[in-house]
Design a protein around this motif. Structure first.
Motif, mmCIF file in Angstrom:
data_model
loop_
_atom_site.group_PDB
_atom_site.id
_atom_site.type_symbol
_atom_site.label_atom_id
_atom_site.label_comp_id
_atom_site.label_asym_id
_atom_site.label_seq_id
_atom_site.Cartn_x
_atom_site.Cartn_y
_atom_site.Cartn_z
ATOM 1 N N LEU A 101 -16.580 35.230 -31.134
ATOM 2 C CA LEU A 101 -16.612 33.792 -30.932
ATOM 3 C C LEU A 101 -17.025 33.447 -29.499
ATOM 4 N N THR A 102 -17.364 32.196 -29.288
ATOM 5 C CA THR A 102 -17.657 31.685 -27.959
ATOM 6 C C THR A 102 -16.733 30.514 -27.656
ATOM 7 N N TYR A 103 -16.558 30.235 -26.401
ATOM 8 C CA TYR A 103 -15.802 29.063 -25.961
ATOM 9 C C TYR A 103 -16.705 28.249 -25.041
ATOM 10 N N ARG A 104 -16.467 26.969 -24.984
ATOM 11 C CA ARG A 104 -17.307 26.092 -24.172
ATOM 12 C C ARG A 104 -16.574 25.704 -22.895
ATOM 13 N N PHE A 105 -17.216 25.939 -21.779
ATOM 14 C CA PHE A 105 -16.612 25.631 -20.479
ATOM 15 C C PHE A 105 -17.707 25.164 -19.528
ATOM 16 N N GLU A 106 -17.482 24.005 -18.931
ATOM 17 C CA GLU A 106 -18.439 23.412 -17.994
ATOM 18 C C GLU A 106 -19.849 23.345 -18.586
ATOM 19 N N ASP A 107 -19.920 22.790 -19.797
ATOM 20 C CA ASP A 107 -21.190 22.503 -20.474
ATOM 21 C C ASP A 107 -22.004 23.751 -20.798
ATOM 22 N N ALA A 108 -21.320 24.881 -20.951
ATOM 23 C CA ALA A 108 -22.015 26.106 -21.351
ATOM 24 C C ALA A 108 -21.122 26.902 -22.277
ATOM 25 N N ASP A 109 -21.751 27.670 -23.175
ATOM 26 C CA ASP A 109 -21.014 28.545 -24.086
ATOM 27 C C ASP A 109 -20.918 29.941 -23.490
ATOM 28 N N HIS A 110 -19.730 30.554 -23.636
ATOM 29 C CA HIS A 110 -19.491 31.886 -23.066
ATOM 30 C C HIS A 110 -18.829 32.772 -24.111
ATOM 31 N N THR A 111 -19.115 34.059 -24.041
ATOM 32 C CA THR A 111 -18.466 35.046 -24.901
ATOM 33 C C THR A 111 -17.208 35.552 -24.216
ATOM 34 N N LEU A 112 -16.387 36.275 -24.975
ATOM 35 C CA LEU A 112 -15.191 36.862 -24.368
ATOM 36 C C LEU A 112 -15.561 37.926 -23.340
ATOM 37 N N THR A 113 -16.650 38.635 -23.569
ATOM 38 C CA THR A 113 -17.112 39.602 -22.567
ATOM 39 C C THR A 113 -17.397 38.899 -21.251
ATOM 40 N N GLU A 114 -17.997 37.718 -21.335
ATOM 41 C CA GLU A 114 -18.251 36.948 -20.116
ATOM 42 C C GLU A 114 -16.951 36.455 -19.494
ATOM 43 N N LEU A 115 -15.991 36.071 -20.331
ATOM 44 C CA LEU A 115 -14.681 35.679 -19.800
ATOM 45 C C LEU A 115 -14.095 36.799 -18.956
ATOM 46 N N HIS A 116 -14.116 38.029 -19.499
ATOM 47 C CA HIS A 116 -13.514 39.149 -18.786
ATOM 48 C C HIS A 116 -14.230 39.412 -17.465
ATOM 49 N N ARG A 117 -15.541 39.279 -17.470
ATOM 50 C CA ARG A 117 -16.302 39.506 -16.234
ATOM 51 C C ARG A 117 -16.035 38.386 -15.226
ATOM 52 N N ARG A 118 -16.034 37.153 -15.698
ATOM 53 C CA ARG A 118 -15.910 35.995 -14.807
ATOM 54 C C ARG A 118 -14.496 35.841 -14.253
ATOM 55 N N THR A 119 -13.507 36.342 -14.984
ATOM 56 C CA THR A 119 -12.111 36.164 -14.567
ATOM 57 C C THR A 119 -11.407 37.499 -14.311
ATOM 58 N N PHE A 120 -12.174 38.561 -14.104
ATOM 59 C CA PHE A 120 -11.641 39.852 -13.659
ATOM 60 C C PHE A 120 -10.509 40.375 -14.551
ATOM 61 N N THR A 121 -10.700 40.288 -15.864
ATOM 62 C CA THR A 121 -9.697 40.787 -16.810
ATOM 63 C C THR A 121 -9.519 42.293 -16.653
ATOM 64 N N THR A 122 -8.269 42.747 -16.700
ATOM 65 C CA THR A 122 -7.984 44.180 -16.705
ATOM 66 C C THR A 122 -7.410 44.639 -18.043
ATOM 67 N N ALA A 123 -6.695 43.748 -18.747
ATOM 68 C CA ALA A 123 -6.136 44.079 -20.064
ATOM 69 C C ALA A 123 -6.101 42.815 -20.904
ATOM 70 N N PHE A 124 -6.382 42.969 -22.211
ATOM 71 C CA PHE A 124 -6.463 41.804 -23.093
ATOM 72 C C PHE A 124 -6.012 42.219 -24.484
ATOM 73 N N VAL A 125 -4.928 41.595 -24.967
ATOM 74 C CA VAL A 125 -4.355 41.934 -26.275
ATOM 75 C C VAL A 125 -4.130 40.644 -27.052
ATOM 76 N N VAL A 126 -4.589 40.612 -28.309
ATOM 77 C CA VAL A 126 -4.407 39.447 -29.172
ATOM 78 C C VAL A 126 -3.621 39.868 -30.405
ATOM 79 N N LEU A 127 -2.522 39.164 -30.677
ATOM 80 C CA LEU A 127 -1.746 39.360 -31.902
ATOM 81 C C LEU A 127 -1.943 38.148 -32.811
ATOM 82 N N HIS A 128 -2.065 38.417 -34.106
ATOM 83 C CA HIS A 128 -2.048 37.355 -35.116
ATOM 84 C C HIS A 128 -1.148 37.813 -36.258
#
Length: 393
Positions: free
Chosen positions: A66-93
């Motif tokens: 999926l993508t999310y929209r931020f500041e008039d642009a669409d971004h992937t989660l890979t971009e989120l991790h790069r842009r916000t220096f992610t080190t660990a990411f876990v999603v539970l449903h």
């Protein structure tokens, strides 16, 4: 006639020593990717034992393209991790791990991460447990009912309820880039062997109790000390007995302790745990305080953490020490305008424990931001996490 008056040489102010600057060095990129996963190598610690029971989290991986929209642009989660220096990411449903990635150089499923102020949210759970036990009498109790050494300070009349909602009115805004600010003196005492208690006791009163929100590590730290005084146990021991041993955790957690003696854990910020075990805390909150049919945290206490009816704590009403997209309640940041009443624990440098009970989604994001706070990165992160929750809802 020529003057023979001697001129006193002007000396440059001494540069702060490495010892004085170690807090800054620990938090600086790129070193913080290592330090945030190795705090037990840098500071004294106390273990939070998981006990014998283990409840594995089911794995049900699915692609999150999926993508999310931020500041008039669409971004992937890979971009989120790069842009916000992610080190660990876990999603539970629905209690299952549906997505998991570890972009950090030193991170993995069994790596214990420095959680910073997400620790405050865990301290709140422990207070709720102690209230249910009767170990703490009431949130209307005063700090001095448990810590009489705070008589004569600005905290003398402060109630536990005011600490929990950060409306004590004590202390200045937390400013990390001012050398003599309260939070920097606190950090220097923690790292350098000074008296953390003296720093907190010296905080000035800036507003009437209950009048306004002011984000305060001092308020949360006192809650940890109240817990220890009330229970007669260290924070780590109480957390182990009443919380960690009931989660079915993968690993022991730990608090790192102050260098000065008597050493103390930071209920405001020194808990370290694996991302999956932190996700278990989120699952506990999503399930109204229950784990495997056992009520660990009172249901009403969990509900109290999802939002407040006090106008000064509503979303967009926190003032200068809170971002506009947050409210606050019970040591959690609230997102009350969400259809699913999402709320989140947040720590400096980009640590998140995001819980959306309506969507039955829990997300852990650990990061290594170059600065303690960053409104833009925070807003982008929350936008992305809410997009993920909406996707599953």
């Amino acid at each position: 006639m020529t003057s023979t008056t001697e001129q006193t040489p002007i000396r440059a102010a001494a540069e702060p020593s490495w010892w004085d600057r170690q807090g800054d060095l620990i938090m600086r990129r790129p070193f913080n990717e290592w330090t945030f996963t190795h705090m037990s190598w840098l500071m004294p610690t106390e273990r939070v034992s998981r006990g014998g029971a283990h409840l594995p989290l089911p794995l049900s991986p699915c692609p999150l393209d999926l993508t999310y929209r931020f500041e008039d642009a669409d971004h992937t989660l890979t971009e989120l991790h790069r842009r916000t220096f992610t080190t660990a990411f876990v999603v539970l449903h629905h209690g299952e791990i549906v997505h998991e990635t570890y972009p950090g150089a030193f991170a993995g499923p069994r790596t214990r991460m420095q959680l910073f102020s997400v620790s405050k949210s865990v301290t709140s759970l422990l207070v709720g447990i102690a209230l249910a036990d009767g170990t703490i009498g009431s949130i209307k109790d005063r700090v001095t009912d448990y810590r009489p050494d705070f008589l004569g300070t600005a905290y003398e009349e402060t109630t536990l309820a005011e600490l929990l909602d950060m409306t004590s009115g004590v202390g200045d805004a937390e400013v990390w880039d001012v050398p003599d600010s309260g939070i920097k003196r606190f950090e220097q005492a923690v790292m350098g062997g000074g008296s953390v208690t003296d720093v907190v006791r010296s905080a000035p009163r800036r507003a009437a109790p209950g009048e306004r929100f002011n984000y305060s590590t001092f308020d949360a730290q006192i809650l940890g000390w109240v817990l220890e005084a009330a229970t007669g146990r260290s924070l780590a021991a109480y957390a182990s007995e009443r919380l960690w041993q009931h989660l079915g955790a993968d690993r022991d957690a730990y608090y790192w302790l102050t260098r000065g003696r008597p050493r103390t854990a930071l209920g405001a910020g020194s808990l370290n745990a694996t991302p999956r075990d932190l996700a278990r805390i989120g699952l506990l909150m999503a399930n109204d305080g229950m784990v495997a049919g056992e009520q660990i945290v009172p249901r009403d206490w969990v509900r109290r953490s999802r939002g407040s009816d006090q106008p000064q704590l509503g979303v967009g009403s926190l003032g200068p020490s809170g971002y506009d997209h947050y409210g606050y309640s019970n040591q959690w940041w609230t997102l009350g305008d969400s259809a699913f009443q999402a709320f989140t624990g947040v720590g400096v440098h980009g640590q998140y424990l995001f819980v959306d009970p309506g969507a039955d989604v829990v997300i852990v994001k650990c990061s290594a931001w170059p600065t303690q706070d960053d409104e833009r990165r925070d807003r982008e992160t929350i936008t992305a996490l809410r997009r993920i929750a909406d996707h599953f809802a």
